[in-house]
Design a protein around this motif. Sequence first.
Motif: not given
Length: 422
Positions: A216-238
């Motif tokens: 999802f994002l990467t900072t300049s000091d080497g830390q990252s946040i995992e991407i959250q695929t909220h729509y794709r996770s619910c796509q089959a149900t939708l």
Amino acid sequence: MLLTYQYKLNPTNDQAATMALWGELLRRHWNYALGQRLDWLRRTRTSIDRCSIVSEPIGEIPEKVDYYTQSSGLKTTKELFSEYKSIYADCQQQNLMRLDKAWKKWLVPDAKGKRGGKPRFKKRGDICSFTFPRVNSAKAGAHLNSNCLKLSKIGEINLILHRPIPDGFSLKQATIICKADGWYVSFALEDAAVPEPLPVGEIKSSCGIDVGLEKFLTTSDGQSIEIQTHYRSCQATLTRAHRQLARKEKGSNNYKKQALLVALHHLHVARQRKEFHYAVSHWLARTYDLIGFENLSIKGLARTRLAKSITDAAWGSFLQILQAVAVKCGKHTVGIDPRGTSIECSSCGERVEKDLSDRVHSCSCGLIIDRDWNSGINILNRALRTVGLPFSGCGGQGDTQPLKQQVSFVNLRSPRQTAKSG
């Protein structure tokens, strides 16, 4: 400073029916007022010495239509249609103000030369909110007393006051909103005091963030946040819910029940995404005094083959939330030009051409780090240059060249959430 707090309402069936009727009447009035404006525009935009080949309206040229002329006609509207007498007058005026604002955004460009879209006629259910412009004043139509909201011509409605109104803030207006799971009220709060931003000379920590789809994002000091695929996770149900909706007879009770179920799924996804954006924004505001980001053309990126993933990530919404949270915390945010941030080497400045599939930045100077990490460092350096702070080749104030090549992921989940998932 302005804040907006939203609370859940618990109206009775009669109150809910009354509020739904108000929305429908305001929709009809919107369409009539917009038709007046478009008719005036069609009759006055043609030159005197030429006419359209296709068609041309004839008759007397009407007077210019604006908010004041349409607002003065509310009295006539109530005489012709008695049902409009049940609506609080300020709510009708606020409805015309919304139309006037949309109309001016379409016709008058802003400081950057951009204009809004053409106002549209509203179909049934499109207008699901109305505003009381004054709260808790002498002539106000809305009064909040503890956990009870009293609305003019509607009555007293209990609300869930899940968080108190902050001390020092005054209630300016109340907007009643209908969502898929019920009715809500949004209070606009105002406080004369504005948080003083941290002086530039006292900035001790800073970072640049590079948003993406792999992370999802990467900072300049080497830390990252995992991407959250909220729509794709619910796509089959939708997909299943939409398929069932298509099989129902349109307008039937089963169709309405299934449409409500689809709306609830979409509302759940939107709330998940918004909560995630706020969590990341608060983490960045707590950790850093200065945050640099790219001014991306998200509309252009959303036209590519990655449109679904980009829309699911909602970078534009996240950056708006980040800037709002930073202002409340007294922190600084700086938007920079995104051109070249992925290509330039953060150590020597050499341009290293790479494809989107190349996830590692390898330069002839010996720097080998994650591609997004390298972009984050370049964003930070440009942000520091913008505010006038010194920076080094690999990450800004006092940082040395990074030794590790891979980024580390940050866990934003609380211990309670971790225990639940375990």
